[in-house]
Write an enzyme that holds these catalytic residues in place. Structure first.
Site, PDB file in Angstrom:
ATOM      1  N   HIS A   1       7.737   1.326 -40.532  1.00 28.49           N
ATOM      2  CA  HIS A   1       8.885   2.207 -40.813  1.00 28.49           C
ATOM      3  C   HIS A   1      10.195   1.509 -40.437  1.00 28.49           C
ATOM      4  O   HIS A   1      11.210   1.685 -41.098  1.00 28.49           O
ATOM      5  CB  HIS A   1       8.748   3.525 -40.058  1.00 28.49           C
ATOM      6  CG  HIS A   1       7.592   4.361 -40.546  1.00 28.49           C
ATOM      7  ND1 HIS A   1       7.364   4.599 -41.876  1.00 28.49           N
ATOM      8  CD2 HIS A   1       6.590   5.014 -39.884  1.00 28.49           C
ATOM      9  CE1 HIS A   1       6.278   5.348 -42.015  1.00 28.49           C
ATOM     10  NE2 HIS A   1       5.789   5.615 -40.819  1.00 28.49           N
TER      11      HIS A   1
ATOM     12  N   GLU B   1       5.813  17.875 -45.506  1.00 34.80           N
ATOM     13  CA  GLU B   1       4.390  17.644 -45.179  1.00 34.80           C
ATOM     14  C   GLU B   1       4.226  16.579 -44.079  1.00 34.80           C
ATOM     15  O   GLU B   1       3.170  16.495 -43.441  1.00 34.80           O
ATOM     16  CB  GLU B   1       3.610  17.194 -46.423  1.00 34.80           C
ATOM     17  CG  GLU B   1       3.391  18.280 -47.470  1.00 34.80           C
ATOM     18  CD  GLU B   1       4.643  18.653 -48.239  1.00 34.80           C
ATOM     19  OE1 GLU B   1       5.443  17.751 -48.569  1.00 34.80           O
ATOM     20  OE2 GLU B   1       4.856  19.864 -48.489  1.00 34.80           O
TER      21      GLU B   1
ATOM     22  N   ASP C   1       7.433   4.177 -50.285  1.00 30.94           N
ATOM     23  CA  ASP C   1       6.048   4.297 -49.815  1.00 30.94           C
ATOM     24  C   ASP C   1       5.452   2.929 -49.466  1.00 30.94           C
ATOM     25  O   ASP C   1       5.834   1.920 -50.046  1.00 30.94           O
ATOM     26  CB  ASP C   1       5.214   4.968 -50.912  1.00 30.94           C
ATOM     27  CG  ASP C   1       3.937   5.569 -50.377  1.00 30.94           C
ATOM     28  OD1 ASP C   1       3.730   5.552 -49.142  1.00 30.94           O
ATOM     29  OD2 ASP C   1       3.129   6.051 -51.185  1.00 30.94           O
TER      30      ASP C   1
ATOM     31  N   LEU D   1      29.355   5.374 -53.546  1.00 36.64           N
ATOM     32  CA  LEU D   1      27.930   5.673 -53.750  1.00 36.64           C
ATOM     33  C   LEU D   1      27.586   6.907 -52.924  1.00 36.64           C
ATOM     34  O   LEU D   1      27.919   6.970 -51.742  1.00 36.64           O
ATOM     35  CB  LEU D   1      27.077   4.482 -53.284  1.00 36.64           C
ATOM     36  CG  LEU D   1      25.566   4.699 -53.249  1.00 36.64           C
ATOM     37  CD1 LEU D   1      24.989   4.732 -54.666  1.00 36.64           C
ATOM     38  CD2 LEU D   1      24.861   3.598 -52.450  1.00 36.64           C
TER      39      LEU D   1
HETATM   40  C1  FPP Z   1       6.002   6.297 -46.535  1.00 35.84           C
HETATM   41  O1  FPP Z   1       5.199   5.242 -46.064  1.00 35.84           O
HETATM   42  C2  FPP Z   1       7.225   6.338 -45.780  1.00 35.84           C
HETATM   43  C3  FPP Z   1       7.649   7.398 -45.009  1.00 35.84           C
HETATM   44  C4  FPP Z   1       6.876   8.636 -44.848  1.00 35.84           C
HETATM   45  C5  FPP Z   1       8.889   7.336 -44.256  1.00 35.84           C
HETATM   46  C6  FPP Z   1      10.017   6.597 -44.923  1.00 35.84           C
HETATM   47  C7  FPP Z   1      11.031   6.350 -43.901  1.00 35.84           C
HETATM   48  C8  FPP Z   1      11.786   5.227 -43.757  1.00 35.84           C
HETATM   49  C9  FPP Z   1      11.754   4.075 -44.686  1.00 35.84           C
HETATM   50  C10 FPP Z   1      12.700   5.078 -42.616  1.00 35.84           C
HETATM   51  C11 FPP Z   1      13.532   6.260 -42.229  1.00 35.84           C
HETATM   52  C12 FPP Z   1      14.571   6.649 -43.191  1.00 35.84           C
HETATM   53  C13 FPP Z   1      15.894   6.586 -42.954  1.00 35.84           C
HETATM   54  C14 FPP Z   1      16.846   7.225 -43.900  1.00 35.84           C
HETATM   55  C15 FPP Z   1      16.449   5.897 -41.780  1.00 35.84           C
HETATM   56  P1  FPP Z   1       3.765   5.581 -45.467  1.00 35.84           P
HETATM   57  O2  FPP Z   1       3.891   5.712 -43.997  1.00 35.84           O
HETATM   58  O3  FPP Z   1       3.202   6.786 -46.140  1.00 35.84           O
HETATM   59  O4  FPP Z   1       2.972   4.290 -45.854  1.00 35.84           O
HETATM   60  P2  FPP Z   1       1.408   4.199 -46.141  1.00 35.84           P
HETATM   61  O5  FPP Z   1       1.139   5.072 -47.345  1.00 35.84           O
HETATM   62  O6  FPP Z   1       1.205   2.745 -46.436  1.00 35.84           O
HETATM   63  O7  FPP Z   1       0.682   4.648 -44.905  1.00 35.84           O
END
Ligand code: FPP
Length: 247
Positions: free
Chosen positions: A43, A73, A26, A137
């Protein structure tokens, strides 16, 4: 938010390394906002970081790593962000699959592929197929995943199979979750200072140790992972029991 200073750069041989670590990655959006960058840049930085954390887990001897990449969601986010995340996932498989395969990483999918673009579905299936025999892994990618959705699916399967109510045990349910055959997580990490479970591994995390850190995911490095493992080793896992009744 700045990272707390790392306390150690080496794994202490006396530590127990959690066999299964699960991570809610997150804070990508806030990381980007701090830098006046678009959310997708966050991201992308988070995806770069994922490479480092997968490698650190393999180095430390973690056997299972489950990452929350996209929740059921997350479809409600702006279209541009959803499309961008799908593209990042596709690029990640294209760019990393050879190396992950060579490093002995087995990729598994946790969640449902319905609703995902057919081209991306094919890539995910290819990654699973290619790495099926790898043992170093296991990387469970929770993608289009929701914990409640997973439990509903398990209940439906049980009903469809006509299993009598009195024969249903915890195992009956666990065997019908996406994670069937994978041990429950020992440690669940959530970055970015948010303190909630957000529908992640609801059933499987019943006895996990939770570790919350203010560090945004793109900044969560090897040292922070070590600190999480150190903290895990300071916990006393009781699984609902009293360990020493005379204490
Ligand atoms: C949460 O941060 C993160 C996500 C919803 C996406 C996580 C995805 C990745 C790290 C990359 C894709 C994954 C792979 C396996 C290639 P947020 O956007 O909710 O952050 P915020 O709360 O600060 O807005």
């Amino acid at each position: 938010m700045s990272a707390p200073p790392p306390k150690s750069s080496q794994l202490d041989p006396a530590w127990e390394v959690p066999a299964h670590i699960a991570i809610i990655m997150d804070g990508n959006g806030r990381w980007a906002r701090q830098r006046n960058l678009p959310r997708l840049a966050g991201h992308r930085a988070g995806t770069e970081n994922l490479r480092r954390v997968i490698r650190a887990c393999a180095e430390f001897g973690v056997r299972y790593l489950t990452i929350y990449a996209f929740s059921t969601e997350n479809w409600a986010r702006p279209r541009e962000e959803v499309e961008g995340l799908m593209e990042i996932m596709r690029e990640f498989i294209d760019r990393e699959l050879d190396e992950l395969d060579a490093e002995g990483v087995q990729i598994r999918h946790v969640g449902k592929l319905e609703g995902v673009r057919p081209e991306l579905q094919a890539k995910v299936r290819e990654a699973i197929e290619r790495t099926r025999g790898n043992q170093r892994l296991v990387l469970n990618v929770a993608f289009n995943y929701g914990g409640r959705d997973e439990i509903v699916r398990a209940v439906r399967l049980i009903v469809q199979e006509g299993i009598p109510a009195e024969e249903i045990t915890e195992e009956t349910i666990a065997d019908r979750l996406y994670t069937a055959g994978v041990p429950d997580p020992d440690l669940v990490i959530r970055t970015s200072g948010e303190v909630r479970t957000s529908n992640f591994l609801l059933w499987q995390s019943a006895y996990a140790e939770w570790y919350f850190t203010p560090v945004f995911w793109p900044d969560f490095g090897r040292e922070h992972l070590l600190e999480a493992i150190a903290d895990y080793n300071r916990r006393e896992r009781r699984f609902g029991r009293v360990l020493d009744p005379d204490e």
